[in-house]
Design a protein around this motif. Structure first.
Motif, PDB file in Angstrom:
ATOM      1  N   LYS A 193      24.235 -77.971 -26.379  1.00 24.18           N
ATOM      2  CA  LYS A 193      22.991 -78.400 -25.764  1.00 24.18           C
ATOM      3  C   LYS A 193      23.233 -79.014 -24.395  1.00 24.18           C
ATOM      4  O   LYS A 193      22.426 -78.853 -23.478  1.00 24.18           O
ATOM      5  N   LEU A 194      24.358 -79.741 -24.264  1.00 21.88           N
ATOM      6  CA  LEU A 194      24.703 -80.306 -22.960  1.00 21.88           C
ATOM      7  C   LEU A 194      24.974 -79.197 -21.956  1.00 21.88           C
ATOM      8  O   LEU A 194      24.568 -79.280 -20.786  1.00 21.88           O
ATOM      9  N   ALA A 195      25.660 -78.141 -22.403  1.00 25.85           N
ATOM     10  CA  ALA A 195      25.945 -77.009 -21.517  1.00 25.85           C
ATOM     11  C   ALA A 195      24.660 -76.350 -21.050  1.00 25.85           C
ATOM     12  O   ALA A 195      24.530 -75.929 -19.890  1.00 25.85           O
ATOM     13  N   ARG A 196      23.686 -76.290 -21.958  1.00 28.61           N
ATOM     14  CA  ARG A 196      22.393 -75.704 -21.587  1.00 28.61           C
ATOM     15  C   ARG A 196      21.705 -76.538 -20.509  1.00 28.61           C
ATOM     16  O   ARG A 196      21.148 -76.007 -19.551  1.00 28.61           O
ATOM     17  N   THR A 197      21.768 -77.875 -20.660  1.00 27.94           N
ATOM     18  CA  THR A 197      21.181 -78.760 -19.656  1.00 27.94           C
ATOM     19  C   THR A 197      21.857 -78.586 -18.310  1.00 27.94           C
ATOM     20  O   THR A 197      21.199 -78.495 -17.265  1.00 27.94           O
ATOM     21  N   LEU A 198      23.202 -78.527 -18.333  1.00 36.46           N
ATOM     22  CA  LEU A 198      23.945 -78.341 -17.084  1.00 36.46           C
ATOM     23  C   LEU A 198      23.613 -77.000 -16.448  1.00 36.46           C
ATOM     24  O   LEU A 198      23.525 -76.895 -15.209  1.00 36.46           O
ATOM     25  N   PHE A 199      23.418 -75.995 -17.280  1.00 35.34           N
ATOM     26  CA  PHE A 199      23.063 -74.677 -16.752  1.00 35.34           C
ATOM     27  C   PHE A 199      21.716 -74.722 -16.041  1.00 35.34           C
ATOM     28  O   PHE A 199      21.553 -74.162 -14.952  1.00 35.34           O
ATOM     29  N   PHE A 200      20.745 -75.393 -16.648  1.00 38.70           N
ATOM     30  CA  PHE A 200      19.425 -75.477 -16.027  1.00 38.70           C
ATOM     31  C   PHE A 200      19.462 -76.288 -14.733  1.00 38.70           C
ATOM     32  O   PHE A 200      18.745 -75.973 -13.771  1.00 38.70           O
ATOM     33  N   ILE A 201      20.292 -77.343 -14.709  1.00 36.80           N
ATOM     34  CA  ILE A 201      20.435 -78.097 -13.468  1.00 36.80           C
ATOM     35  C   ILE A 201      20.985 -77.198 -12.365  1.00 36.80           C
ATOM     36  O   ILE A 201      20.468 -77.160 -11.244  1.00 36.80           O
ATOM     37  N   ALA A 202      22.042 -76.456 -12.697  1.00 36.55           N
ATOM     38  CA  ALA A 202      22.633 -75.544 -11.712  1.00 36.55           C
ATOM     39  C   ALA A 202      21.623 -74.493 -11.278  1.00 36.55           C
ATOM     40  O   ALA A 202      21.544 -74.136 -10.091  1.00 36.55           O
ATOM     41  N   LEU A 203      20.815 -74.028 -12.223  1.00 38.98           N
ATOM     42  CA  LEU A 203      19.851 -72.971 -11.918  1.00 38.98           C
ATOM     43  C   LEU A 203      18.795 -73.461 -10.919  1.00 38.98           C
ATOM     44  O   LEU A 203      18.478 -72.760  -9.945  1.00 38.98           O
ATOM     45  N   VAL A 204      18.243 -74.661 -11.143  1.00 39.09           N
ATOM     46  CA  VAL A 204      17.197 -75.139 -10.242  1.00 39.09           C
ATOM     47  C   VAL A 204      17.771 -75.531  -8.885  1.00 39.09           C
ATOM     48  O   VAL A 204      17.103 -75.376  -7.852  1.00 39.09           O
ATOM     49  N   VAL A 205      19.006 -76.027  -8.867  1.00 35.79           N
ATOM     50  CA  VAL A 205      19.631 -76.347  -7.585  1.00 35.79           C
ATOM     51  C   VAL A 205      19.861 -75.071  -6.785  1.00 35.79           C
ATOM     52  O   VAL A 205      19.597 -75.018  -5.573  1.00 35.79           O
ATOM     53  N   VAL A 206      20.327 -74.029  -7.459  1.00 34.18           N
ATOM     54  CA  VAL A 206      20.539 -72.744  -6.781  1.00 34.18           C
ATOM     55  C   VAL A 206      19.202 -72.170  -6.313  1.00 34.18           C
ATOM     56  O   VAL A 206      19.108 -71.606  -5.212  1.00 34.18           O
ATOM     57  N   ALA A 207      18.155 -72.330  -7.128  1.00 34.53           N
ATOM     58  CA  ALA A 207      16.836 -71.837  -6.724  1.00 34.53           C
ATOM     59  C   ALA A 207      16.352 -72.565  -5.475  1.00 34.53           C
ATOM     60  O   ALA A 207      15.820 -71.939  -4.545  1.00 34.53           O
ATOM     61  N   ASN A 208      16.525 -73.881  -5.430  1.00 34.96           N
ATOM     62  CA  ASN A 208      16.148 -74.648  -4.241  1.00 34.96           C
ATOM     63  C   ASN A 208      16.968 -74.215  -3.032  1.00 34.96           C
ATOM     64  O   ASN A 208      16.437 -74.070  -1.918  1.00 34.96           O
ATOM     65  N   TRP A 237      22.028 -80.275  -0.980  1.00 33.39           N
ATOM     66  CA  TRP A 237      23.007 -81.007  -1.796  1.00 33.39           C
ATOM     67  C   TRP A 237      22.475 -82.385  -2.191  1.00 33.39           C
ATOM     68  O   TRP A 237      22.643 -82.811  -3.338  1.00 33.39           O
ATOM     69  N   VAL A 238      21.827 -83.075  -1.270  1.00 33.57           N
ATOM     70  CA  VAL A 238      21.281 -84.394  -1.593  1.00 33.57           C
ATOM     71  C   VAL A 238      20.197 -84.279  -2.660  1.00 33.57           C
ATOM     72  O   VAL A 238      20.183 -85.049  -3.635  1.00 33.57           O
ATOM     73  N   ALA A 239      19.287 -83.321  -2.499  1.00 34.10           N
ATOM     74  CA  ALA A 239      18.225 -83.136  -3.492  1.00 34.10           C
ATOM     75  C   ALA A 239      18.805 -82.747  -4.842  1.00 34.10           C
ATOM     76  O   ALA A 239      18.346 -83.232  -5.898  1.00 34.10           O
ATOM     77  N   GLY A 240      19.818 -81.892  -4.834  1.00 35.22           N
ATOM     78  CA  GLY A 240      20.456 -81.490  -6.090  1.00 35.22           C
ATOM     79  C   GLY A 240      21.145 -82.654  -6.776  1.00 35.22           C
ATOM     80  O   GLY A 240      21.077 -82.806  -8.007  1.00 35.22           O
ATOM     81  N   LEU A 241      21.812 -83.497  -6.004  1.00 38.03           N
ATOM     82  CA  LEU A 241      22.482 -84.668  -6.569  1.00 38.03           C
ATOM     83  C   LEU A 241      21.476 -85.630  -7.191  1.00 38.03           C
ATOM     84  O   LEU A 241      21.683 -86.144  -8.305  1.00 38.03           O
ATOM     85  N   LEU A 242      20.377 -85.872  -6.485  1.00 35.04           N
ATOM     86  CA  LEU A 242      19.347 -86.762  -7.017  1.00 35.04           C
ATOM     87  C   LEU A 242      18.746 -86.203  -8.307  1.00 35.04           C
ATOM     88  O   LEU A 242      18.521 -86.949  -9.279  1.00 35.04           O
ATOM     89  N   ALA A 269      11.450 -76.819 -17.708  1.00 34.74           N
ATOM     90  CA  ALA A 269      10.305 -77.337 -16.961  1.00 34.74           C
ATOM     91  C   ALA A 269      10.574 -78.753 -16.460  1.00 34.74           C
ATOM     92  O   ALA A 269      10.255 -79.087 -15.308  1.00 34.74           O
ATOM     93  N   PHE A 270      11.175 -79.597 -17.291  1.00 36.53           N
ATOM     94  CA  PHE A 270      11.451 -80.968 -16.882  1.00 36.53           C
ATOM     95  C   PHE A 270      12.497 -80.998 -15.765  1.00 36.53           C
ATOM     96  O   PHE A 270      12.330 -81.710 -14.762  1.00 36.53           O
ATOM     97  N   VAL A 271      13.561 -80.227 -15.921  1.00 32.22           N
ATOM     98  CA  VAL A 271      14.607 -80.188 -14.887  1.00 32.22           C
ATOM     99  C   VAL A 271      14.028 -79.650 -13.580  1.00 32.22           C
ATOM    100  O   VAL A 271      14.318 -80.170 -12.493  1.00 32.22           O
ATOM    101  N   GLY A 272      13.201 -78.610 -13.677  1.00 28.86           N
ATOM    102  CA  GLY A 272      12.574 -78.063 -12.475  1.00 28.86           C
ATOM    103  C   GLY A 272      11.636 -79.054 -11.812  1.00 28.86           C
ATOM    104  O   GLY A 272      11.577 -79.148 -10.581  1.00 28.86           O
TER     105      GLY A 272
END
Length: 631
Positions: free
Chosen positions: A2-17, A321-326, A348-351
């Motif tokens: 589940k943690l890996a899934r969360t990290l994946f979604f974080i990476a996904l939205v950062v890449v989308a931004n 990078w700053v927005a992704g870190l925040l 949805a929450f991560v996005g």
């Protein structure tokens, strides 16, 4: 897992931004390169932050030397607007770097008659002392446009200079004023006309400006054949307010300058680009757009290259990078609780977190870049602090809607009052647009957090199973209340607001050129106070408005926001319709009205702001409805 899934979604939205930001900042073709990377002539005002001709704080000789050394690689000639005070060393330094000069004398109305005499004397002295450097002289700049002198008064200055120097003598103003005052045209040795498509009564897209320049040049040529014509000012702002289809941007400024050079080379036009450096002192007079016409920034960094492709914002990777870190920090705070969510609510929450972080970073960076003094920086920081606080509360509310966070008793209260402060900001900025819309930025970036936060909560509520979307909206502001505590808070806000307005009025009265322009104290006090109505940076008026609106029914506030939309449309349309040249172009009232409305409703910045007002009205409308239902 589940943690890996969360990290994946974080990476996904950062890449989308990153992808969206990269696409908005791709290197763009801005037209044919400027030959040799140098323009023919450029307006030179050497003022840096903290310096201004209005406060009589001038750059040092060393700073002017540094500027001219820089410009020697960008231009063959410089045009100045004044000759006395701290600018007497410019001709000698221009000679040092092989630059030619079009020397100007700044003259104004009768209140500065003494300064006018000093300027005329300094211009004559410089022209006679540096005939190898100063090739032409200009007496006055847009003094007729500003209404500070009558034509006869201006003519007397022009004639005195013509008798005292050997160089050709001119007067500079927008092209149409030479058509209105043939007596001026008859007296000058050459015409100096300003053709600024962005500022025209009928603004144009940057792609149509070349034809406009040729057309207006030809009007002068047809009316007054024989005399040389200098296009004394032509340029485009890199930031600021959109006017009709005229959009300020770095890429558009580059396109305009390169197109201008091509038009000049093709038609044999003599041109001067406005201007060398962004001028921070102009922000108090003409807003962000007035300070943003330079080839170089205030820090003497190129705004764009004269050759090669152009990027709107070269610093976009840092923002990503700053927005992704925040966003990662926000998600990390809720990490354990988020693991209970299925894929869609988690994404949805991560996005949502990434969206608010990206908006906040971009808003703060843009406001800071276009802040040219400490008061404006305070304004930028205050908006940032309010935005961060509200974003944190909206994210917490989003977590509650997804049922990964328990209800916080203080959340509705803090959310309500922070949201109402943004409502007060929206009221203040809307009335300021109505009073001084020509120069002020359309302030849609200031309310990005409450606007997208509101829309985001609707989405999270739907995903989280909250079917009553009205309840979601009403929950942002809670129920209106009028208790002793609220009344005390209102009084506190009012006292703070009055103090800040008084302090800012005093700062305005002792700054710029107010003591000279308004020698009578009562006039100076009134002018300073009125300035705060449209240019308050300390948020005093926002606090005063907030002190009032926290006592008013939410439905009433919603109605005011809704009614502001047609009011602003009417005001923007009216501003176009009363333009002198606009009336000449469209003498038929119906056609003029139709064209003005089209310019207004196709202004993307204005549409963003009007849409923001309507979105901000939603929580107030349903919050007020909830109170009525309970009653």
């Amino acid at each position: 897992m589940k943690l890996a899934r969360t990290l994946f979604f974080i990476a996904l939205v950062v890449v989308a931004n990153a992808l969206i930001t990269w696409l908005n900042n791709l290197p763009q073709d801005a037209g044919v390169d400027v030959p040799e990377g140098k323009v023919n002539s450029v307006s030179f005002a050497p003022f840096r932050e903290g310096q201004s001709p209005l406060t009589q704080v001038f750059p040092s000789t060393q700073e002017i030397d540094e500027d001219l050394r820089l410009l020697a690689g960008q231009s063959h000639t410089i045009r100045t607007y004044a000759s006395s005070k701290g600018l007497t060393d410019v001709p000698a330094l221009a000679r040092k770097y092989g630059l030619k000069m079009i020397q100007g004398a700044w003259i104004g109305g009768p209140t500065i008659a003494k300064e006018n005499e000093e300027e005329i004397a300094a211009l004559i002295k410089a022209a006679n002392a540096y005939p190898d450097v100063i090739t032409r002289v200009i007496v006055g700049n847009e003094v007729l446009l500003r209404g500070e002198l009558e034509p006869e008064q201006l003519l007397s200055y022009i004639r005195r200079v013509k008798q005292a120097v050997k160089q050709p003598v001119s007067y500079a103003d927008v092209w149409s004023f030479y058509m209105r005052y043939p007596e001026i045209a008859k007296e000058v040795d050459f015409f100096t006309v300003h053709i600024l498509p962005y500022w025209e009564d009928e603004p144009l897209t940057v792609d149509k400006t070349a034809e406009h320049i040729v057309k207006n040049y030809q009007r002068i040529r047809d009316a007054y054949p024989g005399k040389p014509i200098l296009i004394g000012e032509s340029g485009w702002p890199s930031a600021g307010r959109q006017r009709g289809p005229a959009v300020p941007s770095v890429v558009n400024e580059a396109k305009f300058i390169r197109s201008l050079v091509q038009v000049a080379n093709k038609n044999g036009f003599d041109i001067n680009v406005v201007e060398a450096f962004n001028q921070p002192w102009k922000s108090k007079l003409e807003g962000v757009v007035g300070a943003s016409w330079g080839l170089y920034s205030v820090d003497r960094e190129p705004v764009f290259p004269l050759t090669g492709k152009v990027v709107e914002n070269p610093n976009w990777p840092l923002r990503v990078w700053v927005a992704g870190l925040l966003a990662a920090l926000v998600v990390g705070f809720y990490a354990k609780r988020l693991q209970t969510l299925s894929a869609l609510p988690l994404f949805a929450f991560v996005g949502f977190a990434q969206l608010l972080c990206a908006l906040q970073v971009n808003q703060t960076a843009d406001l800071w870049y276009t802040s040219y003094n400490n008061l404006e920086r305070f304004h930028a920081l205050s908006i940032a602090v309010l935005g961060i606080a509200l974003a944190a509360l909206l994210i917490q509310r989003g977590a509650e809607l997804l049922r990964v966070a328990g209800g916080c008793a203080c959340l509705p209260v803090w959310s309500r009052y922070l949201f109402l402060i943004f409502i007060a900001l929206a009221f203040y900025k809307s009335q300021a647009l109505g009073l001084n819309g020509r120069y002020l930025n359309i302030p849609y970036p200031l309310t990005l957090i409450p606007v997208f936060g509101t829309l985001g909560l609707l989405v999270l509520g739907l995903i989280g199973g909250e079917r009553n979307w009205r309840q979601v909206l009403a929950g942002i502001v809670g129920e209106p209340e009028k208790t002793d505590g609220v009344c005390k808070l209102s009084a506190l806000l009012a006292v703070a607001g009055v103090a800040l307005v008084a302090f800012e009025t005093y700062q305005i009265m002792i700054g710029t050129n107010f003591p000279t322009a308004y020698p009578v104290f009562a006039d100076r006090l009134y002018a300073g106070f009125m300035t705060t109505l449209t240019y308050s940076q300390l948020q005093g008026w926002v606090l005063l408005i907030a002190a009032l609106i926290i006592l008013l029914p939410f439905r009433l506030l919603a109605w005011v926001l809704i009614l502001a939309v047609p009011a602003l449309i009417v005001g923007e349309t009216y501003a176009f319709m009363i333009g002198h040249d606009f009336i000449e172009a469209y003498p038929d009232f119906g056609e003029r009205l139709q064209t003005a409305v089209i310019y207004t409703v196709t202004n993307c910045q204005m549409l963003y702001w009007l849409g923001s007002l309507l979105v901000l009205a939603l929580p107030l409308w349903f919050g007020g409805q909830r109170k009525q239902e309970i009653a």
